[in-house]
Design an enzyme around this catalytic site. Structure first.
Site, PDB file in Angstrom:
ATOM      1  N   ARG A   1      24.076  24.187  66.698  1.00  0.00           N
ATOM      2  CA  ARG A   1      24.007  25.496  66.057  1.00  0.00           C
ATOM      3  C   ARG A   1      23.475  26.498  67.077  1.00  0.00           C
ATOM      4  O   ARG A   1      22.361  26.339  67.575  1.00  0.00           O
ATOM      5  CB  ARG A   1      23.044  25.402  64.853  1.00  0.00           C
ATOM      6  CG  ARG A   1      23.026  26.607  63.989  1.00  0.00           C
ATOM      7  CD  ARG A   1      21.789  26.674  63.089  1.00  0.00           C
ATOM      8  NE  ARG A   1      21.265  28.010  63.254  1.00  0.00           N
ATOM      9  CZ  ARG A   1      20.114  28.442  62.765  1.00  0.00           C
ATOM     10  NH1 ARG A   1      19.322  27.653  62.074  1.00  0.00           N
ATOM     11  NH2 ARG A   1      19.739  29.688  62.971  1.00  0.00           N
TER      12      ARG A   1
ATOM     13  N   HIS B   1      21.151  36.196  64.922  1.00  0.00           N
ATOM     14  CA  HIS B   1      19.796  35.668  65.042  1.00  0.00           C
ATOM     15  C   HIS B   1      18.931  36.757  65.676  1.00  0.00           C
ATOM     16  O   HIS B   1      18.396  36.608  66.762  1.00  0.00           O
ATOM     17  CB  HIS B   1      19.794  34.376  65.856  1.00  0.00           C
ATOM     18  CG  HIS B   1      18.639  33.463  65.565  1.00  0.00           C
ATOM     19  ND1 HIS B   1      18.790  32.178  65.098  1.00  0.00           N
ATOM     20  CD2 HIS B   1      17.293  33.650  65.656  1.00  0.00           C
ATOM     21  CE1 HIS B   1      17.600  31.612  64.940  1.00  0.00           C
ATOM     22  NE2 HIS B   1      16.668  32.497  65.282  1.00  0.00           N
TER      23      HIS B   1
ATOM     24  N   GLU C   1      17.736  33.737  58.547  1.00  0.00           N
ATOM     25  CA  GLU C   1      16.444  34.167  58.032  1.00  0.00           C
ATOM     26  C   GLU C   1      16.354  35.658  57.720  1.00  0.00           C
ATOM     27  O   GLU C   1      15.589  36.397  58.356  1.00  0.00           O
ATOM     28  CB  GLU C   1      15.320  33.748  58.987  1.00  0.00           C
ATOM     29  CG  GLU C   1      15.287  32.248  59.252  1.00  0.00           C
ATOM     30  CD  GLU C   1      14.018  31.788  59.969  1.00  0.00           C
ATOM     31  OE1 GLU C   1      13.297  32.627  60.524  1.00  0.00           O
ATOM     32  OE2 GLU C   1      13.760  30.568  59.963  1.00  0.00           O
TER      33      GLU C   1
ATOM     34  N   ASN D   1      15.679  26.630  56.445  1.00  0.00           N
ATOM     35  CA  ASN D   1      14.783  26.362  57.573  1.00  0.00           C
ATOM     36  C   ASN D   1      13.396  26.090  57.009  1.00  0.00           C
ATOM     37  O   ASN D   1      12.881  26.885  56.229  1.00  0.00           O
ATOM     38  CB  ASN D   1      14.680  27.582  58.505  1.00  0.00           C
ATOM     39  CG  ASN D   1      15.979  27.857  59.242  1.00  0.00           C
ATOM     40  OD1 ASN D   1      16.929  27.068  59.177  1.00  0.00           O
ATOM     41  ND2 ASN D   1      16.029  28.974  59.958  1.00  0.00           N
TER      42      ASN D   1
ATOM     43  N   TYR E   1       9.340  24.759  58.019  1.00  0.00           N
ATOM     44  CA  TYR E   1       8.340  24.348  59.006  1.00  0.00           C
ATOM     45  C   TYR E   1       6.982  24.001  58.405  1.00  0.00           C
ATOM     46  O   TYR E   1       6.303  23.126  58.898  1.00  0.00           O
ATOM     47  CB  TYR E   1       8.129  25.462  60.050  1.00  0.00           C
ATOM     48  CG  TYR E   1       9.307  25.656  60.961  1.00  0.00           C
ATOM     49  CD1 TYR E   1       9.442  24.911  62.124  1.00  0.00           C
ATOM     50  CD2 TYR E   1      10.302  26.582  60.654  1.00  0.00           C
ATOM     51  CE1 TYR E   1      10.527  25.071  62.966  1.00  0.00           C
ATOM     52  CE2 TYR E   1      11.402  26.746  61.485  1.00  0.00           C
ATOM     53  CZ  TYR E   1      11.509  25.990  62.635  1.00  0.00           C
ATOM     54  OH  TYR E   1      12.590  26.150  63.464  1.00  0.00           O
TER      55      TYR E   1
ATOM     56  N   GLU F   1      16.967  24.223  60.297  1.00  0.00           N
ATOM     57  CA  GLU F   1      15.944  24.237  61.352  1.00  0.00           C
ATOM     58  C   GLU F   1      14.721  23.491  60.861  1.00  0.00           C
ATOM     59  O   GLU F   1      14.262  23.721  59.743  1.00  0.00           O
ATOM     60  CB  GLU F   1      15.466  25.665  61.683  1.00  0.00           C
ATOM     61  CG  GLU F   1      16.267  26.413  62.671  1.00  0.00           C
ATOM     62  CD  GLU F   1      15.679  27.799  62.945  1.00  0.00           C
ATOM     63  OE1 GLU F   1      14.441  27.950  62.964  1.00  0.00           O
ATOM     64  OE2 GLU F   1      16.479  28.732  63.129  1.00  0.00           O
TER      65      GLU F   1
HETATM   66  C1  FCB Z   1      12.326  30.279  63.069  1.00  0.00           C
HETATM   67  C2  FCB Z   1      13.369  30.984  63.916  1.00  0.00           C
HETATM   68  C3  FCB Z   1      13.623  30.326  65.246  1.00  0.00           C
HETATM   69  C4  FCB Z   1      12.364  29.775  65.879  1.00  0.00           C
HETATM   70  C5  FCB Z   1      11.562  28.966  64.887  1.00  0.00           C
HETATM   71  C6  FCB Z   1      10.311  28.361  65.459  1.00  0.00           C
HETATM   72  O1  FCB Z   1      11.774  31.180  62.160  1.00  0.00           O
HETATM   73  O2  FCB Z   1      14.580  31.068  63.226  1.00  0.00           O
HETATM   74  O3  FCB Z   1      14.259  31.266  66.060  1.00  0.00           O
HETATM   75  O4  FCB Z   1      11.639  30.782  66.452  1.00  0.00           O
HETATM   76  O5  FCB Z   1      11.246  29.749  63.769  1.00  0.00           O
END
Ligand code: FCB
Length: 451
Positions: A77, A121, A166, A293, A295, A356
């Site tokens: 991607r 992006h 995002e 995405n 995290y 992500e």
């Molecule tokens: C996300 C972004 C990506 C990267 C990660 C850590 O929010 O999409 O570009 O910076 O975080």
């Protein structure tokens, strides 16, 4: 110990983005982007870092495709830099920019890697910021024109397309917090941006369909954090609900239900976006997949102080650790958020991708530059298992993209956080696969992992 196998044909990949890796910011006819402008201003980015050179991927892409192949990645991607292919933000394309992406896509296909082409992006052409950027409705038309140019150029060979990465970050970190380009602090502009991004997405999906896309697919990527109320009080639970609406429903409700969440709209009052007749219908155009995405997670508590940000508690959750970004590690939140989509949007929800996930780790290289990044392996392992839990619970998850192939420019944090499976020595641009690269390669080969 049981082996967790993923569904047959599961798409394991990695993700990157144009500004974070390409460099060559003013070469071969490329126009300036809002990130070029932002980084060239004082005190915007940690240590004054810029993406001027980044990983020099624009010149080293052949080597990077070879790395993808060595990883055995099924998909890659990446994003297109709009100002590289359309320096004025509209009108005349830049043939050298187009040919860069053509060669990249051809090389991926040749290597048996599925390209996932992300159209946006965050690197808006600066000229379009000068005419108002995303709060200006005209930018929607400019985006559709640009997207159509890319469909024309790569449509015959790229099977997966993403309109936006995002939209929450673009809207609120770009236009409300000012932490990201274009660095504006105005919630009214941020909500209008959110609406225009959704509208541009809907119109782009329609343009894609009009071209008769021969089985290729289009979707959007939304970011989430898992929120939990700090206490069981009704006030904290309401605050958590609002946090979910602001992060998730603000985008997902219009996309999958054709309407904005009413409680949030009432609450933001005059900051609510201006909506023209038919906009909601366009936004609600069905898409083929959705990327999430994920995290981290956080507690949320009520604050009488007012603004949206005041609802986020500084207290942290009982995490299993923290990454180098300071983000709490909470894999159960990944399962919970996939289930949140699954349960709330039901049959309106298309198949999903984890588009992500990854972490910045301590990454201490030995004398040969090799990194034994056990922290990253542990992070990925726990999140892969969490994704597998969601699949077992019924989520239609089709693939998983690790962020990121390479260490790269981490936006306002500059080059300090390293997210790559491959270490980049920024002085020499040497690429050195980390231990996690080998480990992930084996997961891909086995299509699964031991618990
Ligand atoms: C996300 C972004 C990506 C990267 C990660 C850590 O929010 O999409 O570009 O910076 O975080």
């Amino acid at each position: 110990m049981a082996f967790r196998e993923f569904p047959e044909g599961f798409i394991w990949g990695v993700a990157t983005s144009s500004y974070q890796i390409e460099g060559a910011w003013n070469e071969d006819g490329k126009g300036e982007s809002i990130w070029d402008r932002f980084c060239h201003q004082p005190n915007r980015v940690a240590s004054g870092d810029t993406g001027d050179v980044a990983c020099d991927h624009y010149h080293r892409w052949v080597e990077d495709v070879a790395l993808l192949k060595a990883l055995n990645a099924r998909a890659y991607r990446f994003s297109i830099s709009w100002p590289r292919v359309m320096p004025e933000g509209k009108g005349k394309p830049n043939p050298k920019g187009l040919s860069f992406y053509q060669r990249l896509v051809d090389a991926l296909l040749e290597a048996g890697i599925i390209p996932f082409v992300n159209l946006y992006h965050w690197d808006l052409p600066q000229v379009l910021q000068e005419t108002g950027g995303w709060p200006n409705r005209d930018t929607v038309e400019r985006f559709v024109e640009y997207a159509d140019l890319m469909f024309e150029t790569l449509g015959d060979r790229a099977p997966y397309w993403i309109t936006f990465n995002e939209p929450w970050v673009i809207s609120f970190l770009g236009y409300a917090d000012g932490m990201m380009a274009p660095g504006i602090c105005d919630y009214t502009q941020a909500y209008q941006t959110a609406h225009h991004l959704l509208l541009a997405h809907g119109k782009t999906v329609q343009a894609f369909r009009e071209r008769g896309n021969r089985g290729s697919k289009i979707g959007i990527v939304l970011n989430v954090e898992y929120p939990a109320p700090e206490t069981d009080s009704p006030a904290d639970r309401d605050a958590c609900q609002r946090f979910l609406e602001q992060y998730v429903s603000l985008f997902a409700d219009p996309l999958f239900k054709g309407q904005y969440p009413q409680m949030l709209m009432d609450w933001i009052g005059p900051m609510a976006p201006k909506i023209a007749p038919d906009d909601m219908k366009v936004i609600h155009t069905p898409m083929d997949f959705m990327g999430m995405n994920y995290y981290t997670a956080r507690w949320v508590r009520y604050s009488p102080a007012g603004h949206l940000k005041a609802f986020v508690s500084p207290r942290t959750m009982p995490m299993s650790g923290y990454t180098e970004m300071g983000w709490g590690i909470y894999p159960a939140g990944l399962t919970a958020m996939l289930l949140h989509y699954h349960e709330n949007y039901g049959r309106d929800l298309p198949p999903m991708f984890l588009s992500e996930n990854g972490c910045a780790a301590r990454d201490v290289p030995d004398e040969n530059g090799v990194v034994a990044d056990w922290e990253r392996i542990a992070y990925l392992r726990s999140h892969f298992l969490a994704a597998s839990d969601a699949i077992r619970a019924g989520v239609d998850l089709r693939g998983y993209f690790v962020w990121s192939l390479l260490d790269n420019f981490e936006w306002a944090e500059g080059y300090r956080p390293r997210f790559g499976l491959v270490r980049v020595d920024y002085k020499t641009q040497r690429r050195i696969p980390k231990k996690s690269f080998e480990w992930y390669r084996q997961v891909i080969v086995d299509n699964g992992l031991w618990e």
